[in-house]
Enzyme design. Structure first.
Site, mmCIF file in Angstrom:
data_model
loop_
_atom_site.group_PDB
_atom_site.id
_atom_site.type_symbol
_atom_site.label_atom_id
_atom_site.label_comp_id
_atom_site.label_asym_id
_atom_site.label_seq_id
_atom_site.Cartn_x
_atom_site.Cartn_y
_atom_site.Cartn_z
ATOM 1 N NE ARG A 103 2.589 -3.653 14.326
ATOM 2 C CZ ARG A 103 3.306 -4.747 14.202
ATOM 3 N NH1 ARG A 103 2.741 -5.912 13.976
ATOM 4 N NH2 ARG A 103 4.611 -4.707 14.317
ATOM 5 C CG ASN A 141 3.805 -6.544 19.355
ATOM 6 O OD1 ASN A 141 4.162 -7.676 19.677
ATOM 7 N ND2 ASN A 141 4.289 -5.928 18.300
ATOM 8 C CD GLU A 142 8.476 -5.186 18.097
ATOM 9 O OE1 GLU A 142 8.112 -4.410 17.211
ATOM 10 O OE2 GLU A 142 9.356 -6.045 17.928
ATOM 11 C CB CYS A 148 1.351 11.032 21.384
ATOM 12 S SG CYS A 148 -0.307 11.654 21.035
ATOM 13 C CD GLU A 300 7.716 -10.290 17.465
ATOM 14 O OE1 GLU A 300 8.308 -9.815 16.485
ATOM 15 O OE2 GLU A 300 6.696 -9.784 17.950
ATOM 16 C CD1 TRP A 309 9.100 -3.683 9.246
ATOM 17 C CD2 TRP A 309 7.083 -2.904 8.723
ATOM 18 N NE1 TRP A 309 8.201 -4.253 10.094
ATOM 19 C CE2 TRP A 309 6.947 -3.793 9.792
ATOM 20 C CE3 TRP A 309 5.932 -2.299 8.208
ATOM 21 C CZ2 TRP A 309 5.736 -4.089 10.384
ATOM 22 C CZ3 TRP A 309 4.714 -2.588 8.785
ATOM 23 C CH2 TRP A 309 4.622 -3.479 9.859
#
Ligand code: GAL
Length: 648
Positions: A103, A141-142, A148, A300, A309
């Site tokens: 993701r 999300n986050e 990149c 969260e 992780w």
């Protein structure tokens, strides 16, 4: 004060939805966040949308008085999209395309990704416009300031530079590109800093601009999504959930366009040996409140032992689930959602624990959560209350990036320096806002400006004015070192702050993890580490001297009267006692009330309502503590929070 949970209906058999909604309602859950990774279920085929399942879950919640936060699913485009546009994936610094199947890997500048993202966001927002159950939107999300290295992002970086510098000659001058024959003679030669060499080999001026570009790039993406949502679904607040990651966007800019700040809060479950890390989440919370200087949400919150992780970590000890959430309220949150309702039984995160374990049998953590829901309800009177802080710590994203680009000495990290002074404030029960250096800080009494490394003349000008007008400023080593491009300034340190400090740096010594003894004017011993500015007072009084090495007897900490204000300069990285001492003095100078007798790892934060002052007293330690506040003695179990109220 509202409690909610993060829920993934698409992960569970439909038969569980109603049961879950019932238990949530019974427990006191008032808000549920959903859908932020569910693109493949909302658009199973290109252009074919299905919101039926989501409508059904939202209805189940709405029927039970529970509102929802909807996440736009742009962190995870479906695989059918990548099949069509395989180059819409980010490229890492070694030039490799990131693998699909995870993701957060899409390139946010890819035009087809943008087109598809726009379509799903608009469809969703239009579909849910007017639905009373939708309390807020979360973008993606986050989000991170992604690095990149695809050709498109490289082009976009070149465009950003052209706009900023107009000519390659100006760019060469700003970056000092004569070094190593790095001068550009055409824009095509400009490359983002990729490749497998460490960043430290790259030009620091280029690196700083690249970080600024990456931050602005993601902020543009987030603002763009906010405008799409607002157009289709007006009147519903929009945010994004942020966190402290390797490449952070400038939160202060990011949230300018959003309605409130949301943050993902995972305090440690194993108490680290290092007490700094133990209390660092209080610093994070003060930073999040400081972003908009307003109440914020935790999108969260820690619910169980982390894992996935990394190998699994300890479960939260008794008191942590409740205590850490109440601590968030104490620091200005008004809504806390727990990640996640139930531990996933599928996918990569099945070992990151939710409130319920895989068994789905409510256990110890769930009971504590239920108890928290009851307490949160009783705190309704805090809604709209204020956290009044007279002390500010200035945070600078330029410095955050610049210190990562060129670490100063072993063990020296920008964030930690801020945490050190923050900790001293906490130990004295001082409310403190962590605010952007670019904002107006004239309303505070004490401004702590640690490591003002990259110099923005507007900021240094405002610090001068603040001190001249009677404010107290605390400066530290590594201030006034760089110009705005991240090049070294050719003047004695602390550069533009020399007049305020009333002292200059004759020599410095980066001592890494070594320690150096220090001695206060009153004979009190302290220790320094990492950095030593050997100071020459030029009007300032010496508060602390070095008591070792070839500069024994030289000034390490000074205080200067600057017009109507006072300026402290801390030339080394001190121990806890040193910061405490300086903060005590600075608070005394400014006439601020402190709690000097708090036991270790007990914090006091104050929220003020129209008719009450509420003191939150939190025991961060795994041991019981007893504390006396204004004549009242409290016993606190490990991670227990108690609230005492008084009249203003
Ligand atoms: C957060 C993220 C969640 C989940 C959680 C636990 O950082 O937003 O989606 O991944 O961590 O790993």
């Amino acid at each position: 004060m509202r409690i909610g949970v993060d829920y993934y209906p698409e992960h569970w058999d439909k038969s569980l939805w109603e049961q879950d909604a019932d238990l949530m309602a019974k427990t006191g859950v008032r808000l549920v966040r959903m859908a932020e990774f569910a693109w493949s279920r909302m658009e199973p085929k290109d252009g074919v949308f299905d919101f039926g399942w989501l409508d059904e879950v939202i209805r189940l919640f709405a029927d039970r008085g529970i509102s929802v936060v909807l996440g736009t699913p742009t962190a995870c485009p479906p695989l059918w999209f990548y099949e069509k546009y395989p180059d819409a994936v980010m490229v890492d610094r070694d030039g490799q395309r990131i693998r699909t199947g995870i993701r957060g890997h899409r390139c946010i500048n890819h035009p087809e990704f943008r087109r598809y993202a726009r379509r799903i966001v608009e469809h969703m927002a239009r579909h849910y416009a007017g639905n009373k159950a939708v309390a807020a939107w979360q973008i993606d999300n986050e989000l991170e300031a992604y690095h990149c290295f695809c050709d498109r992002c490289a082009d976009s970086f070149r465009g950003w530079l052209k706009e900023k510098y107009s000519t390659v000659e100006a760019l060469n001058r700003a970056y000092g590109n004569v070094v190593w024959s790095g001068e550009y003679s055409s824009w095509n030669q400009v490359q983002p800093p990729f490749g497998h060499y460490p960043d430290a080999w790259m030009n620091p001026a280029l690196m700083l601009d690249y970080n600024r570009f990456a931050s602005e790039n993601v902020i543009r993406f987030s603002s763009w999504q906010a405008s799409l949502i607002r157009r289709q679904c007006p009147g519903v607040p929009v945010t994004t959930n942020t966190w402290f990651c390797e490449h952070m966007p400038d939160f202060y800019q990011e949230f300018k366009d959003l309605d409130f700040v949301a943050y993902d809060n995972y305090p440690p479950t194993r108490l680290p040996e290092d007490p700094e890390a133990c209390v660092s989440h209080a610093f994070h919370l003060d930073l999040m409140r400081g972003v908009k200087r307003a109440p914020f949400w935790i999108m969260e919150q820690l619910s169980g032992g982390p894992g996935c992780w990394m190998p699994m970590c300890r479960m939260p000890s008794p008191g942590m689930i409740r205590g850490y959430a109440l601590q968030a309220f104490a620091h200005g949150a008004d809504t806390v959602l727990f990640f996640r309702w139930r531990t996933a039984s599928i996918g990569a995160e099945m070992h990151w624990h939710g409130l319920l374990d895989h068994s789905n049998v409510p256990g110890r953590r769930f009971t504590e959560f239920a108890n928290l829901c009851t307490t949160a309800k009783s705190l309704a009177f805090l809604q709209g209350s204020e956290i009044k802080a007279s002390v500010a710590i200035l945070f600078s994203f330029d410095n955050e990036y610049a210190f990562k680009i060129q670490p100063q000495t072993e063990g020296y990290y920008y964030f930690e320096q801020l945490q050190r002074v923050h900790r001293a404030c906490m130990e004295l029960g001082l409310n403190v806002d962590v605010v952007s250096e670019k904002e107006d800080f004239s309303g505070y009494r004490v401004v702590i400006a640690p490591e003002m490394y990259v110099t923005d003349p507007a900021v240094s000008g405002r610090l001068h004015t603040f001190a001249r007008q009677g404010g107290t400023v605390i400066l530290t080593a590594r201030s006034g070192v760089k110009d705005i491009h991240n090049n070294a300034v050719m003047s004695p340190l602390p550069g533009v702050y020399r007049d305020m400090a009333g002292a200059s740096v004759a020599e410095y010594n980066p001592i890494g993890r070594d320690q150096i003894p220090l001695i206060g004017a009153d004979g009190q011993a302290y220790r320094g580490t990492q950095w030593c500015d050997i100071l020459e007072p030029e009007g300032a009084e010496t508060l602390v001297r070095y008591d070792g090495d070839y500069y024994r007897g030289s000034a390490a900490v000074t205080r200067n009267r600057f017009d109507r204000g006072l300026v402290y300069y801390i030339g080394t990285v001190g121990d806890e006692a040193l910061y405490r001492r300086i903060l005590m003095d600075a608070a005394g100078d400014a006439g601020l009330e402190v709690y000097p007798d708090l036991p270790p790892l007990v914090e006091v934060t104050t929220r003020t309502t129209a008719d009450k002052v509420c003191c939150f007293v939190f025991n961060h330690s795994p041991e019981p503590r007893s504390v006396t506040i204004r004549g009242e003695t409290l016993s606190l179990e490990p991670f227990e929070m108690k609230i005492i109220t008084r009249n203003p």
